[in-house]
Write a protein that holds these residues in place. Structure first.
Motif, mmCIF file in Angstrom:
data_model
loop_
_atom_site.group_PDB
_atom_site.id
_atom_site.type_symbol
_atom_site.label_atom_id
_atom_site.label_comp_id
_atom_site.label_asym_id
_atom_site.label_seq_id
_atom_site.Cartn_x
_atom_site.Cartn_y
_atom_site.Cartn_z
ATOM 1 N N LEU A 32 0.847 -1.186 0.000
ATOM 2 C CA LEU A 32 0.000 0.000 0.000
ATOM 3 C C LEU A 32 0.888 1.244 0.000
ATOM 4 O O LEU A 32 1.772 1.384 0.856
ATOM 5 C CB LEU A 32 -0.913 0.002 1.214
ATOM 6 C CG LEU A 32 -1.925 -1.150 1.290
ATOM 7 C CD1 LEU A 32 -2.708 -1.086 2.591
ATOM 8 C CD2 LEU A 32 -2.869 -1.117 0.111
ATOM 9 N N CYS A 33 0.628 2.143 -0.938
ATOM 10 C CA CYS A 33 1.422 3.365 -1.071
ATOM 11 C C CYS A 33 0.466 4.545 -1.123
ATOM 12 O O CYS A 33 -0.411 4.603 -1.999
ATOM 13 C CB CYS A 33 2.299 3.317 -2.320
ATOM 14 S SG CYS A 33 3.264 4.806 -2.597
ATOM 15 N N ALA A 34 0.618 5.455 -0.195
ATOM 16 C CA ALA A 34 -0.203 6.669 -0.152
ATOM 17 C C ALA A 34 0.399 7.701 -1.090
ATOM 18 O O ALA A 34 1.407 8.332 -0.782
ATOM 19 C CB ALA A 34 -0.294 7.210 1.271
ATOM 20 N N THR A 35 -0.206 7.855 -2.251
ATOM 21 C CA THR A 35 0.268 8.819 -3.229
ATOM 22 C C THR A 35 -0.192 10.218 -2.838
ATOM 23 O O THR A 35 -1.131 10.376 -2.045
ATOM 24 C CB THR A 35 -0.261 8.458 -4.617
ATOM 25 O OG1 THR A 35 -1.694 8.399 -4.572
ATOM 26 C CG2 THR A 35 0.277 7.110 -5.051
ATOM 27 N N PRO A 36 0.443 11.263 -3.364
ATOM 28 C CA PRO A 36 0.001 12.632 -3.037
ATOM 29 C C PRO A 36 -1.444 12.862 -3.455
ATOM 30 O O PRO A 36 -1.846 12.578 -4.583
ATOM 31 C CB PRO A 36 0.971 13.504 -3.850
ATOM 32 C CG PRO A 36 2.192 12.665 -4.017
ATOM 33 C CD PRO A 36 1.692 11.257 -4.149
ATOM 34 N N VAL A 73 1.639 -4.282 3.549
ATOM 35 C CA VAL A 73 2.835 -3.546 3.941
ATOM 36 C C VAL A 73 2.714 -2.128 3.406
ATOM 37 O O VAL A 73 2.397 -1.927 2.226
ATOM 38 C CB VAL A 73 4.130 -4.198 3.397
ATOM 39 C CG1 VAL A 73 5.357 -3.479 3.928
ATOM 40 C CG2 VAL A 73 4.180 -5.665 3.761
ATOM 41 N N ARG A 74 2.961 -1.155 4.254
ATOM 42 C CA ARG A 74 3.005 0.232 3.812
ATOM 43 C C ARG A 74 4.386 0.554 3.267
ATOM 44 O O ARG A 74 5.394 0.276 3.911
ATOM 45 C CB ARG A 74 2.700 1.180 4.973
ATOM 46 C CG ARG A 74 1.243 1.264 5.373
ATOM 47 C CD ARG A 74 1.013 2.507 6.227
ATOM 48 N NE ARG A 74 -0.308 2.517 6.833
ATOM 49 C CZ ARG A 74 -0.538 2.276 8.118
ATOM 50 N NH1 ARG A 74 0.467 2.000 8.909
ATOM 51 N NH2 ARG A 74 -1.759 2.318 8.590
ATOM 52 N N VAL A 75 4.433 1.132 2.103
ATOM 53 C CA VAL A 75 5.685 1.625 1.533
ATOM 54 C C VAL A 75 5.517 3.109 1.268
ATOM 55 O O VAL A 75 4.453 3.557 0.814
ATOM 56 C CB VAL A 75 6.056 0.873 0.235
ATOM 57 C CG1 VAL A 75 6.410 -0.569 0.528
ATOM 58 C CG2 VAL A 75 4.933 0.940 -0.777
ATOM 59 N N PRO A 76 6.525 3.912 1.558
ATOM 60 C CA PRO A 76 6.386 5.359 1.343
ATOM 61 C C PRO A 76 6.396 5.705 -0.141
ATOM 62 O O PRO A 76 6.929 4.956 -0.972
ATOM 63 C CB PRO A 76 7.613 5.933 2.071
ATOM 64 C CG PRO A 76 8.611 4.826 2.061
ATOM 65 C CD PRO A 76 7.827 3.543 2.144
ATOM 66 N N PHE A 77 5.817 6.835 -0.452
ATOM 67 C CA PHE A 77 5.824 7.317 -1.831
ATOM 68 C C PHE A 77 7.240 7.758 -2.193
ATOM 69 O O PHE A 77 7.872 8.540 -1.475
ATOM 70 C CB PHE A 77 4.854 8.489 -1.987
ATOM 71 C CG PHE A 77 4.912 9.128 -3.348
ATOM 72 C CD1 PHE A 77 4.345 8.502 -4.442
ATOM 73 C CD2 PHE A 77 5.541 10.350 -3.524
ATOM 74 C CE1 PHE A 77 4.396 9.085 -5.694
ATOM 75 C CE2 PHE A 77 5.601 10.938 -4.771
ATOM 76 C CZ PHE A 77 5.027 10.307 -5.862
ATOM 77 N N GLU A 78 7.729 7.220 -3.294
ATOM 78 C CA GLU A 78 9.095 7.518 -3.734
ATOM 79 C C GLU A 78 9.027 8.337 -5.016
ATOM 80 O O GLU A 78 8.567 7.833 -6.053
ATOM 81 C CB GLU A 78 9.868 6.219 -3.970
ATOM 82 C CG GLU A 78 11.309 6.414 -4.391
ATOM 83 C CD GLU A 78 12.089 7.275 -3.425
ATOM 84 O OE1 GLU A 78 12.632 8.290 -3.881
ATOM 85 O OE2 GLU A 78 12.136 6.940 -2.228
ATOM 86 N N PRO A 79 9.480 9.599 -5.004
ATOM 87 C CA PRO A 79 9.408 10.418 -6.239
ATOM 88 C C PRO A 79 10.218 9.847 -7.391
ATOM 89 O O PRO A 79 9.861 10.060 -8.559
ATOM 90 C CB PRO A 79 9.960 11.776 -5.777
ATOM 91 C CG PRO A 79 9.768 11.790 -4.295
ATOM 92 C CD PRO A 79 9.938 10.370 -3.852
ATOM 93 N N VAL A 80 11.294 9.103 -7.102
ATOM 94 C CA VAL A 80 12.111 8.541 -8.180
ATOM 95 C C VAL A 80 11.303 7.546 -9.006
ATOM 96 O O VAL A 80 11.507 7.417 -10.218
ATOM 97 C CB VAL A 80 13.373 7.893 -7.593
ATOM 98 C CG1 VAL A 80 14.232 7.266 -8.676
ATOM 99 C CG2 VAL A 80 14.174 8.916 -6.814
ATOM 100 N N THR A 100 18.087 3.486 -8.952
ATOM 101 C CA THR A 100 19.205 2.914 -8.211
ATOM 102 C C THR A 100 18.963 3.131 -6.727
ATOM 103 O O THR A 100 18.199 4.028 -6.331
ATOM 104 C CB THR A 100 20.538 3.561 -8.623
ATOM 105 O OG1 THR A 100 20.463 4.986 -8.411
ATOM 106 C CG2 THR A 100 20.845 3.289 -10.092
ATOM 107 N N LEU A 101 19.602 2.326 -5.912
ATOM 108 C CA LEU A 101 19.420 2.474 -4.472
ATOM 109 C C LEU A 101 19.949 3.808 -3.971
ATOM 110 O O LEU A 101 19.434 4.345 -2.985
ATOM 111 C CB LEU A 101 20.118 1.329 -3.734
ATOM 112 C CG LEU A 101 19.421 -0.037 -3.740
ATOM 113 C CD1 LEU A 101 20.146 -0.998 -2.828
ATOM 114 C CD2 LEU A 101 17.966 0.081 -3.333
ATOM 115 N N GLU A 102 20.977 4.349 -4.612
ATOM 116 C CA GLU A 102 21.514 5.622 -4.167
ATOM 117 C C GLU A 102 20.503 6.754 -4.314
ATOM 118 O O GLU A 102 20.581 7.752 -3.602
ATOM 119 C CB GLU A 102 22.784 5.963 -4.959
ATOM 120 C CG GLU A 102 23.989 5.097 -4.633
ATOM 121 C CD GLU A 102 23.925 3.745 -5.305
ATOM 122 O OE1 GLU A 102 22.962 3.519 -6.072
ATOM 123 O OE2 GLU A 102 24.830 2.921 -5.077
ATOM 124 N N ALA A 103 19.545 6.593 -5.242
ATOM 125 C CA ALA A 103 18.553 7.641 -5.461
ATOM 126 C C ALA A 103 17.354 7.530 -4.532
ATOM 127 O O ALA A 103 16.537 8.459 -4.487
ATOM 128 C CB ALA A 103 18.070 7.608 -6.914
#
Length: 496
Positions: free
Chosen positions: A311-315, A338-345, A353-356
């Motif tokens: 589950l991802c809470a989008t803007p 599972v909650r996953v945060p919104f990732e702009p990448v 990539t993980l660095e981003a």
């Protein structure tokens, strides 16, 4: 005197010229019958081998491992969750500045992150397949495949492959890191499938067709060239699966949006675990619900039950929609959210990539990879033991029985009781809930954000009343859930 030539003596025996021969039995044993070749009508247009294609569908018998003979004396010392010094928070800063070895707290975010890494690094009983599915476009299947493969490859090493099994070619090769000057696709593997499945093939020949990522996982891209007329079907996916499973351990399948396509059908039929990315939008939830309901009707209830919904809470998304989604998906048998945060990448379309990624995303996707590894271990054991059903149709469900996604409405205010009437006497037993749906505690508050559940959440769970068989669960107000906070930016280094 007689001549020595007239003496009738036995011939001279030279021991060096003797050959020892085993005693032959009186009756020659019958020769063992040769194994019958596979006579099933299996299509093999790519020369993989009928035996190899048949072995993909046959369950593997579990192998009994001999006992090591040692006790649990060194088990605790081998776990880095509490034995290694802290690296996050003020304890990590003190250890870095003064050279001390303060251990992290048992309920800290760092300990939960280390426990997730240990779960990812566990030994699996066999090769596994994860299918990332959602029939709605734009749900984030490709970013989910890349992030999941990156986390598994980072902590498990080589042996993890993410493959694009979209029938017309997806964007997996476009979004993954570009590390090779020449792009190889699934069609290059299919053109050389016979060679890659031969007996004299070297272990590193398949690596020439894969794209190695910085996190040690590998990518097999799809071909997006519109000049080709062919598309991936069941025969192509079967050949790809046979080649990849022979040389690699974990297979992450990035699927398309057409459940009637042969590639999608093959990916679901051979998957051990389903991962469903679900942005909290009503249209996304309806498509995912219809997909899981269709799988349940077709007999893949075990996949629906073990599916991991992200589950991802989008803007701009409705925060109340999460509770409605969990309520409806619970009726299908889904157990893990599972909650996953919104990732702009993920939303920019650039290479991932993980660095981003942000710090909260790295922690969340590490927890997702740990849960997927645990689900894979259980599913592989069930598959090897022959406990998983295959394609048994479920009873039909009429349209009236399919619940619709309705936004949760606030409870109506209780009507005022006239002063002249006496208050009602307390009931001896709690009122029974309607038979069609039993109210429960709010399931959205129990969605795991950290890998290990906290002790407060376990204590807050209501215990069933075993004294009466007709006891019915009564709605209780949700207790406040304690969420572990991510470490501060100055103390967090996921690449140390």
């Amino acid at each position: 005197m007689a001549d020595i030539a007239d003496y009738n003596h036995e011939p001279t025996i030279d021991p060096r010229r003797l050959r020892l021969r085993p005693n032959r039995p009186a009756v020659e044993p019958e020769p063992a019958p040769a194994p019958e070749p596979v006579t099933e009508d299996i299509a093999d247009p790519y020369g993989v081998g009928v035996d190899a294609l048949a072995a993909v569908d046959e369950p593997i018998a579990p192998t009994a491992m001999p006992s090591t003979g040692h006790g649990a004396l060194f088990d605790e010392a081998a776990s880095p969750a509490l034995s290694q010094p802290a690296q996050w928070g003020w304890r990590g800063r003190i250890n870095a500045a003064l050279g001390t070895k303060l251990a992290p707290k048992a309920a800290s975010a760092e300990t939960g992150h280390r426990a997730a890494v240990e779960a990812i690094q566990r030994t699996l009983p066999g090769s596994g397949t994860v299918a990332v599915v959602n029939t709605k476009g734009g749900a984030g299947k490709t970013p989910t495949s890349i992030a999941l493969a990156a986390m598994l490859g980072k902590h498990r090493g080589r042996g993890v492959v993410a493959v694009d099994m979209s029938e017309a070619g997806g964007t997996l090769g476009i979004r993954a890191a570009r590390t090779a000057p020449i792009e190889r696709t699934v069609w290059d593997v299919l053109d050389n499938a016979s060679r890659l499945m031969s007996a004299d093939v070297e272990a590193g020949e398949l690596a020439a067709y894969l794209r190695l990522q910085p996190t040690h996982d590998e990518i097999l891209a799809g071909d997006t060239d519109s000049s080709y007329d062919d598309m991936l079907g069941e025969d192509e996916c079967a050949a790809l699966g046979a080649v990849l499973r022979r040389h690699r351990d974990l297979l992450i399948i990035d699927t398309a949006t057409t459940p009637q396509a042969g590639a999608w059908q093959w990916a679901v039929r051979h998957a051990d675990v389903l991962v469903v990315p679900l942005p909290m939008r009503r249209d996304m939830a309806q498509h995912a619900y219809a997909m899981l309901d269709g799988l349940r009707k077709r007999g893949f209830e075990h996949l629906v039950r073990s599916a991991i919904v992200l589950l991802c809470a989008t803007p701009g998304s409705d925060p109340n929609l999460e509770t409605a989604i969990v309520d409806e998906f619970d009726s299908l048998g889904v157990q893990t959210y599972v909650r996953v945060p919104f990732e702009p990448v993920f939303a920019t379309g650039e290479r991932i990539t993980l660095e981003a990624l942000s710090q909260s995303s790295i922690i969340a996707w590490t927890n997702v990879a740990a849960m997927v590894t645990d689900a894979l271990a259980e599913a592989i054991v069930e598959r090897q033991a022959g406990l998983r059903q295959q394609g048994v149709p479920a009873p039909p469900t009429f349209a009236a029985d399919v619940p619709s996604f309705v936004a949760p409405q606030p409870a109506p205010a209780p009507e005022s009781v006239p002063a002249a009437e006496p208050p009602p006497a307390p009931a001896a037993e709690p009122a029974a809930a309607p038979a069609d749906r039993v109210p429960e505690t709010d399931p959205a508050r129990d969605l795991p954000l950290d890998y290990r559940p906290t002790a407060e959440a376990a204590e807050a769970a209501p215990e069933p009343d075993a004294s009466s068989e007709s006891a019915v669960e009564v709605h209780q107000p949700p207790a406040p859930a304690r969420r572990p906070q991510p470490p501060k930016p100055s103390s967090f280094d996921p690449y140390a």
